[in-house]
Design an enzyme around this catalytic site. Structure first.
Site, PDB file in Angstrom:
ATOM      1  N   LYS A  89      20.859  49.084  42.536  1.00  0.00           N
ATOM      2  CA  LYS A  89      19.614  49.431  42.180  1.00  0.00           C
ATOM      3  C   LYS A  89      19.172  48.610  40.755  1.00  0.00           C
ATOM      4  O   LYS A  89      20.124  48.030  40.065  1.00  0.00           O
ATOM      5  CB  LYS A  89      19.488  51.118  41.690  1.00  0.00           C
ATOM      6  CG  LYS A  89      18.035  51.364  40.978  1.00  0.00           C
ATOM      7  CD  LYS A  89      17.622  52.658  40.737  1.00  0.00           C
ATOM      8  CE  LYS A  89      18.302  53.311  39.628  1.00  0.00           C
ATOM      9  NZ  LYS A  89      17.760  52.689  38.294  1.00  0.00           N
ATOM     10  N   ASP A 129      23.031  52.592  34.389  1.00  0.00           N
ATOM     11  CA  ASP A 129      23.172  52.014  33.037  1.00  0.00           C
ATOM     12  C   ASP A 129      22.827  52.808  31.951  1.00  0.00           C
ATOM     13  O   ASP A 129      22.875  52.344  30.802  1.00  0.00           O
ATOM     14  CB  ASP A 129      22.412  50.701  32.996  1.00  0.00           C
ATOM     15  CG  ASP A 129      20.900  50.675  33.190  1.00  0.00           C
ATOM     16  OD1 ASP A 129      20.355  51.703  33.495  1.00  0.00           O
ATOM     17  OD2 ASP A 129      20.430  49.666  33.178  1.00  0.00           O
ATOM     18  N   SER A 130      22.111  53.867  32.127  1.00  0.00           N
ATOM     19  CA  SER A 130      22.238  55.066  30.885  1.00  0.00           C
ATOM     20  C   SER A 130      23.449  55.356  30.539  1.00  0.00           C
ATOM     21  O   SER A 130      23.216  55.872  29.323  1.00  0.00           O
ATOM     22  CB  SER A 130      21.411  56.241  31.712  1.00  0.00           C
ATOM     23  OG  SER A 130      21.969  56.603  32.670  1.00  0.00           O
ATOM     24  N   GLU A 181      11.498  45.546  41.249  1.00  0.00           N
ATOM     25  CA  GLU A 181      10.271  45.540  41.202  1.00  0.00           C
ATOM     26  C   GLU A 181       9.412  44.477  41.144  1.00  0.00           C
ATOM     27  O   GLU A 181       9.832  43.464  40.850  1.00  0.00           O
ATOM     28  CB  GLU A 181       9.843  46.658  40.066  1.00  0.00           C
ATOM     29  CG  GLU A 181       9.398  45.811  38.803  1.00  0.00           C
ATOM     30  CD  GLU A 181       9.112  46.546  37.635  1.00  0.00           C
ATOM     31  OE1 GLU A 181       8.016  46.545  37.335  1.00  0.00           O
ATOM     32  OE2 GLU A 181       9.834  47.240  37.002  1.00  0.00           O
ATOM     33  N   GLU A 188      10.171  55.869  37.961  1.00  0.00           N
ATOM     34  CA  GLU A 188      10.462  56.584  36.333  1.00  0.00           C
ATOM     35  C   GLU A 188       9.348  56.764  35.521  1.00  0.00           C
ATOM     36  O   GLU A 188       8.382  55.921  35.179  1.00  0.00           O
ATOM     37  CB  GLU A 188      11.486  55.993  35.978  1.00  0.00           C
ATOM     38  CG  GLU A 188      11.758  56.459  34.565  1.00  0.00           C
ATOM     39  CD  GLU A 188      13.242  55.725  33.921  1.00  0.00           C
ATOM     40  OE1 GLU A 188      14.146  55.404  34.720  1.00  0.00           O
ATOM     41  OE2 GLU A 188      13.469  55.924  32.884  1.00  0.00           O
ATOM     42  N   ASP A 199      23.797  50.803  39.200  1.00  0.00           N
ATOM     43  CA  ASP A 199      22.803  49.932  38.496  1.00  0.00           C
ATOM     44  C   ASP A 199      23.323  48.530  38.234  1.00  0.00           C
ATOM     45  O   ASP A 199      24.415  48.564  37.839  1.00  0.00           O
ATOM     46  CB  ASP A 199      22.262  50.820  36.993  1.00  0.00           C
ATOM     47  CG  ASP A 199      20.914  51.337  37.194  1.00  0.00           C
ATOM     48  OD1 ASP A 199      20.055  51.290  38.257  1.00  0.00           O
ATOM     49  OD2 ASP A 199      20.825  52.000  36.236  1.00  0.00           O
TER      50      ASP A 199
HETATM   51  N1  MHF Z   1      19.700  60.499  28.194  1.00  0.00           N
HETATM   52  C1  MHF Z   1      18.897  59.777  28.830  1.00  0.00           C
HETATM   53  N2  MHF Z   1      18.087  60.189  30.019  1.00  0.00           N
HETATM   54  C2  MHF Z   1      17.261  59.336  30.651  1.00  0.00           C
HETATM   55  O1  MHF Z   1      16.499  59.980  31.573  1.00  0.00           O
HETATM   56  C3  MHF Z   1      17.300  57.943  30.534  1.00  0.00           C
HETATM   57  C4  MHF Z   1      18.291  57.691  29.490  1.00  0.00           C
HETATM   58  N3  MHF Z   1      18.939  58.445  28.787  1.00  0.00           N
HETATM   59  N4  MHF Z   1      18.549  56.426  29.257  1.00  0.00           N
HETATM   60  C5  MHF Z   1      17.459  55.361  30.374  1.00  0.00           C
HETATM   61  C6  MHF Z   1      16.250  55.433  30.386  1.00  0.00           C
HETATM   62  C7  MHF Z   1      15.651  55.992  29.322  1.00  0.00           C
HETATM   63  N5  MHF Z   1      14.631  57.116  29.823  1.00  0.00           N
HETATM   64  C8  MHF Z   1      13.750  57.468  28.780  1.00  0.00           C
HETATM   65  C9  MHF Z   1      13.900  57.851  27.390  1.00  0.00           C
HETATM   66  C10 MHF Z   1      13.043  58.189  26.590  1.00  0.00           C
HETATM   67  C11 MHF Z   1      11.777  58.934  27.234  1.00  0.00           C
HETATM   68  C12 MHF Z   1      10.952  59.308  26.276  1.00  0.00           C
HETATM   69  O2  MHF Z   1      11.259  59.708  25.450  1.00  0.00           O
HETATM   70  N6  MHF Z   1       9.571  58.778  26.387  1.00  0.00           N
HETATM   71  C13 MHF Z   1       8.355  59.516  25.571  1.00  0.00           C
HETATM   72  C14 MHF Z   1       7.745  58.323  24.763  1.00  0.00           C
HETATM   73  C15 MHF Z   1       8.261  57.612  23.705  1.00  0.00           C
HETATM   74  C16 MHF Z   1       7.604  56.615  23.151  1.00  0.00           C
HETATM   75  O3  MHF Z   1       6.292  56.554  23.191  1.00  0.00           O
HETATM   76  O4  MHF Z   1       8.257  55.630  22.537  1.00  0.00           O
HETATM   77  C17 MHF Z   1       7.572  60.285  26.282  1.00  0.00           C
HETATM   78  O5  MHF Z   1       6.551  61.005  25.782  1.00  0.00           O
HETATM   79  O6  MHF Z   1       7.662  60.480  27.478  1.00  0.00           O
HETATM   80  C18 MHF Z   1      11.515  58.467  28.513  1.00  0.00           C
HETATM   81  C19 MHF Z   1      12.465  57.664  29.250  1.00  0.00           C
HETATM   82  C20 MHF Z   1      14.957  57.379  30.977  1.00  0.00           C
HETATM   83  N7  MHF Z   1      16.374  57.159  31.195  1.00  0.00           N
HETATM   84  C1  KIV Z   2      17.345  57.335  34.908  1.00  0.00           C
HETATM   85  C2  KIV Z   2      18.141  56.583  36.035  1.00  0.00           C
HETATM   86  C3  KIV Z   2      17.201  56.422  37.041  1.00  0.00           C
HETATM   87  C4  KIV Z   2      18.592  55.322  35.609  1.00  0.00           C
HETATM   88  O1  KIV Z   2      18.234  54.224  36.119  1.00  0.00           O
HETATM   89  C5  KIV Z   2      19.996  55.430  34.794  1.00  0.00           C
HETATM   90  O2  KIV Z   2      20.390  56.572  34.680  1.00  0.00           O
HETATM   91  O3  KIV Z   2      20.236  54.622  34.267  1.00  0.00           O
HETATM   92 MG    MG Z   3      19.044  52.842  35.005  1.00  0.00          MG
END
Ligand code: MHF
Ligand code: KIV
Ligand code: MG
Length: 336
Positions: free
Chosen positions: A130, A61-62, A135, A206, A100
């Protein structure tokens, strides 16, 4: 350039390949070999994932974020996801296909989860689903997961950061950083596994500390696929656009997590090629003769010009004569 034969015949016949089944995945896990998973959302990305020999293709769903440009994964609908599932199923022959469950399509009760999951398999061509709702060890969650398995749906759990819970979590933040939260993640995964829901299936872990992922992986008898969860998982997953470096667009850059490694800068290649096209069209060098393949029948140019002149279309007739008589170089054609 385009004189090179294509590696992939889009829509053409494909050699028979053996699907990477859940059984094969379980066997790979038991042999201690790492499992690979990459997301795909459409036919070409699915072909790429397949050709690269990646084991599992997740239609995530990303898509809401990397394909549709939303800020979160919440807005994408089941109908939109079904369109992505079908396109990926046409393109990926070997990888195990996981879809997803989109936000709002399965949470109400087990019946809704079964209805959605079976559509994803029947209409979308996925092998398994998924969901982050799977969870948590609460009886309702276990019931939902077991109901899916009873209905013949292989389910993949998703623990740690579950982006569909962003409204509750308040952001895409790493999870399980305190000892009790960390223990909770292991407990939740175990509760679902021990409910018998995941025989042969597996989990996405994740955005959790590497130690939490290592503990969960060691505690489970099924594979864990990590994303932002360190190197101790049974396998790894990345989002197609992140991995390929589609991300120089400001929107993508803003949502690319820091755990993503870029293996290419495809975004740069794409904008470079598009700019080259624009330039060549503007300066008249595209299309050259080599890319102007269609010709009037032998001898018909003169008749065509005469017919145009008869109708008083002298300029049109001259255009025909100039092109047919002269250098035929694409560059000269853009006179008016
Ligand atoms: N392009 C993309 N890649 C991804 O891996 C992804 C998506 N989109 N969309 C669905 C989820 C969202 N995901 C994400 C998106 C952002 C962070 C991130 O930047 N986290 C920061 C903290 C940000 C905050 O505190 O607001 C970090 O430091 O890990 C982590 C996972 C992983 N998944
Ligand atoms: C980041 C992966 C695990 C996911 O759930 C997605 O791409 O939607
Ligand atoms: Mg997903």
């Amino acid at each position: 350039m385009s004189s090179k034969p294509r590696d992939v015949v889009y829509g053409g016949p494909k050699p028979p390949v053996e699907r990477f089944t859940l059984r094969k995945l379980a066997a790979k896990y038991r042999r201690g070999e790492r499992i690979t998973m990459v997301t795909a959302y459409d036919y070409p990305s699915a072909v790429h994932v397949d050709l690269a020999g990646v084991d599992v293709c997740l239609v995530g769903d990303s898509a809401a974020m990397v394909v549709h440009g939303h800020d979160t994964t919440l807005p994408i609908t089941l109908e939109e996801m079904l369109s992505h599932f079908r396109a990926v199923a046409r393109g990926a022959s070997r990888p195990l296909l996981i879809g997803d469950l989109p936000f709002g399509s399965y949470e109400r009760d087990p019946a809704q989860a079964i209805e959605t999951a079976t559509r994803i398999m029947k209409e979308g061509g996925m092998d398994a689903v998924k969901a982050r709702s799977l969870e948590g060890g609460s009886p309702a969650r276990v019931r939902a997961a077991r109901a899916l398995v009873d209905a013949g749906v292989a389910v993949m759990g998703h623990v740690g950061l579950t982006p569909q819970s962003i409204s509750v979590l308040g952001g895409f933040r790493p999870q399980g950083r305190s000892h009790d939260e960390a223990a909770d993640i292991v407990e939740r995964a175990l509760a679902l596994q021990d409910a018998g829901c995941f025989s042969g299936a597996f989990f996405v872990l994740e955005c959790v500390p590497a130690a939490v992922a290592a503990a969960t992986t060691a505690a489970l008898r099924v594979p864990t696929i990590g994303i932002g969860a360190g190197g101790a998982c049974s396998g790894q997953v990345l989002v197609y656009h992140d991995l390929l470096g589609f991300t120089q667009h400001p929107h993508h850059a803003a949502v690319t997590p820091k755990f993503c490694k870029r293996y290419a800068n495809v975004g740069e290649v794409i904008t470079g090629a598009l700019a080259a096209f624009r330039e060549e069209v503007e300066n008249g060098s595209f299309p050259s003769v080599a890319f102007s393949p269609y010709e009037l029948r032998e001898g018909d140019a003169a008749r065509f010009a005469a017919a145009l002149r008869e109708r008083g279309l002298g300029e049109a007739a001259t255009a025909v004569e100039e092109l047919e008589g002269g250098e035929k170089s694409g560059g000269g054609a853009a006179s008016s």
